[in-house]
Design a protein around this motif. Structure first.
Motif, mmCIF file in Angstrom:
data_model
loop_
_atom_site.group_PDB
_atom_site.id
_atom_site.type_symbol
_atom_site.label_atom_id
_atom_site.label_comp_id
_atom_site.label_asym_id
_atom_site.label_seq_id
_atom_site.Cartn_x
_atom_site.Cartn_y
_atom_site.Cartn_z
ATOM 1 N N ARG A 125 10.326 -11.921 0.427
ATOM 2 C CA ARG A 125 10.824 -12.782 -0.653
ATOM 3 C C ARG A 125 9.664 -13.320 -1.503
ATOM 4 O O ARG A 125 9.676 -13.238 -2.738
ATOM 5 N N ASP A 126 8.631 -13.837 -0.823
ATOM 6 C CA ASP A 126 7.469 -14.336 -1.567
ATOM 7 C C ASP A 126 6.696 -13.190 -2.216
ATOM 8 O O ASP A 126 6.104 -13.349 -3.275
ATOM 9 N N GLY A 127 6.704 -12.043 -1.548
ATOM 10 C CA GLY A 127 6.050 -10.858 -2.106
ATOM 11 C C GLY A 127 6.697 -10.425 -3.416
ATOM 12 O O GLY A 127 6.012 -10.121 -4.398
ATOM 13 N N LEU A 170 5.681 -10.444 -9.654
ATOM 14 C CA LEU A 170 5.982 -10.698 -11.069
ATOM 15 C C LEU A 170 4.733 -11.101 -11.854
ATOM 16 O O LEU A 170 4.667 -10.900 -13.060
ATOM 17 N N SER A 171 3.750 -11.662 -11.146
ATOM 18 C CA SER A 171 2.535 -12.095 -11.839
ATOM 19 C C SER A 171 1.451 -11.019 -11.837
ATOM 20 O O SER A 171 0.364 -11.219 -12.366
ATOM 21 N N SER A 172 1.748 -9.879 -11.229
ATOM 22 C CA SER A 172 0.716 -8.838 -11.127
ATOM 23 C C SER A 172 0.531 -8.106 -12.455
ATOM 24 O O SER A 172 1.503 -7.609 -13.032
ATOM 25 N N PRO A 173 -0.707 -8.024 -12.945
ATOM 26 C CA PRO A 173 -0.934 -7.300 -14.203
ATOM 27 C C PRO A 173 -0.596 -5.811 -14.081
ATOM 28 O O PRO A 173 -0.460 -5.118 -15.092
ATOM 29 N N LEU A 174 -0.479 -5.322 -12.861
ATOM 30 C CA LEU A 174 -0.147 -3.896 -12.675
ATOM 31 C C LEU A 174 1.352 -3.623 -12.755
ATOM 32 O O LEU A 174 1.773 -2.468 -12.852
ATOM 33 N N LEU A 175 2.158 -4.686 -12.691
ATOM 34 C CA LEU A 175 3.611 -4.462 -12.626
ATOM 35 C C LEU A 175 4.178 -3.741 -13.858
ATOM 36 O O LEU A 175 4.957 -2.795 -13.697
ATOM 37 N N PRO A 176 3.804 -4.153 -15.090
ATOM 38 C CA PRO A 176 4.373 -3.455 -16.253
ATOM 39 C C PRO A 176 4.111 -1.948 -16.234
ATOM 40 O O PRO A 176 5.020 -1.153 -16.495
ATOM 41 N N LEU A 205 -1.468 -6.752 -4.233
ATOM 42 C CA LEU A 205 -2.845 -7.234 -4.130
ATOM 43 C C LEU A 205 -3.308 -7.933 -5.406
ATOM 44 O O LEU A 205 -4.053 -8.905 -5.370
ATOM 45 N N GLN A 206 -2.851 -7.433 -6.545
ATOM 46 C CA GLN A 206 -3.300 -7.987 -7.837
ATOM 47 C C GLN A 206 -2.449 -9.165 -8.304
ATOM 48 O O GLN A 206 -2.687 -9.719 -9.370
ATOM 49 N N GLY A 207 -1.454 -9.543 -7.524
ATOM 50 C CA GLY A 207 -0.586 -10.658 -7.923
ATOM 51 C C GLY A 207 -1.232 -12.003 -7.650
ATOM 52 O O GLY A 207 -2.303 -12.087 -7.053
ATOM 53 N N THR A 208 -0.557 -13.052 -8.108
ATOM 54 C CA THR A 208 -1.017 -14.422 -7.812
ATOM 55 C C THR A 208 0.132 -15.147 -7.127
ATOM 56 O O THR A 208 1.173 -15.317 -7.759
ATOM 57 N N PRO A 209 -0.035 -15.533 -5.856
ATOM 58 C CA PRO A 209 -1.191 -15.257 -5.003
ATOM 59 C C PRO A 209 -1.291 -13.774 -4.646
ATOM 60 O O PRO A 209 -0.293 -13.066 -4.647
ATOM 61 N N SER A 210 -2.532 -13.376 -4.366
ATOM 62 C CA SER A 210 -2.771 -11.994 -3.979
ATOM 63 C C SER A 210 -2.196 -11.765 -2.573
ATOM 64 O O SER A 210 -2.389 -12.584 -1.685
#
Ligand code: PMV
Length: 324
Positions: free
Chosen positions: A194-196, A201-207, A248-253
């Motif tokens: 769930r937290d993952g 959503l904040s990961s720059p790699l998601l788009p 890994l690239q999200g916040t929090p990582s």
């Protein structure tokens, strides 16, 4: 009392990231389609009874459930009853057990919510009517399961399931695959899925991932259709690594892989002429997908690396079913 057995599933194309929506009908609404294999040996057995009076009793793995888990189960039961225009039970008795090690990297929430949904329907209507209704309304049942846990919507049938938007549908490929899980750790994961999903959503790699994933899904589908295990395997591994990079690239990582995970993956990647391929869920354990039994090959890799790990061999499976 109703008894149901259901199996979890392993995703080939991952559900990673969901909408931030307040609309109850869009709960656990994935940002991208996903494709999975339903397992058969790993099973959750659930017992459920609706009572006219008394208190809820919720037992997980022979222990009284904590308030949060008990509430989640109760909320799911109530939602399904309401969606069907049925009365919410005054009290419930719920008990569920897994035959596979919890926290071992097999998603128990998928089988738990699939089994629970099946159980609710039979508590409401009795088994014969529930069975018939499920047969005629599999999409709707899959949607109910999704409300409990996203990946549960893919545990309603098998062997392969494609989840897009509200629910999952059965896919038929001429390839019989198995999943051998390399259990490197049994520790409960530090970051829940769930937290993952939220951190993704904040990961720059998601788009970039979202732009690519439809293509990968269609290539993978074609490879499975053509029985092209090599192409399937390449896409499978690419997908798993991408999901973990997004995390890994999200916040929090978020890093689910351990040193052991990396060593097993590297050892596999270094092999030439391989006919077994890895994927990872939100955890450190490695799922190895293959057509043939690869236990011996994996034991040899682990021995070479000096890693002690348990193996859980699973095969393709199907819908939850009622027990006598
Ligand atoms: O259904 P959830 O919220 O437990 O999320 C499952 C996420 C992954 O297992 C990592 C991927 C997937 O598609 O099952």
């Amino acid at each position: 009392m109703i008894r149901v057995v259901a199996s979890p599933n392993i995703a080939f194309i991952k559900y990673w990231g969901k909408e931030r929506s307040t609309d109850p009908l869009r709960v656990n609404w994935a940002l991208n389609p996903s494709l999975s294999l339903t397992l058969s040996k790993a099973q959750t057995t659930t017992e459920l009874e609706f009572l006219d009076s008394g208190h809820d009793e919720v037992v997980l793995e022979d222990r009284s459930a904590g308030a949060a888990d008990a509430q989640k189960i109760r909320r799911h039961i109530d939602r399904v009853c309401l969606a069907l225009g049925e009365k919410i039970p005054a009290a419930i008795h719920y008990r569920s057990n897994n035959n596979f090690p919890m926290a071992a990297g097999i998603a128990s929430s998928a089988s738990a919510f699939a089994a629970l949904t099946w159980a609710v329907l039979a508590c409401l209507w009795g088994r014969p009517r529930a069975e018939l209704w499920i047969k005629e309304n599999l999409q709707r049942v899959s949607e109910f399961c999704r409300w409990g846990s996203g990946s549960a919507c893919r545990s309603v049938a098998g062997p392969y399931m494609l989840w897009r938007d509200e629910a999952a549908t059965v896919q038929d490929f001429p390839l019989k695959l198995r999943d051998t899980l390399v259990i490197l750790s049994r520790e409960k994961k530090k970051v829940s899925s769930r937290d993952g999903h939220e951190a993704a959503l904040s990961s720059p790699l998601l788009p970039q991932r979202l732009a690519r994933v439809e293509n990968r899904l269609s290539e993978m589908t074609q490879a499975l259709q053509a029985k092209d295990l090599g192409t399937f395997g390449r896409l499978l591994e690419e997908e798993a690594l991408e999901m973990h990079e997004v995390a890994l690239q999200g916040t929090p990582s978020v890093e689910y892989r351990t040193e052991g995970t990396r060593r097993v993956l590297s050892a596999m990647q270094e092999m030439t002429n391989r006919d077994f391929y890895f994927t990872l869920d939100a955890g450190p354990n490695v799922h190895v997908i293959s057509e043939r039994n690869v236990t011996k090959d994996l034991e040899a890799i682990l021995q070479r690396l000096g890693i002690k790990a348990e193996l859980w061999e699973d095969e393709n499976g199907n819908s939850p079913r009622y027990l006598e």
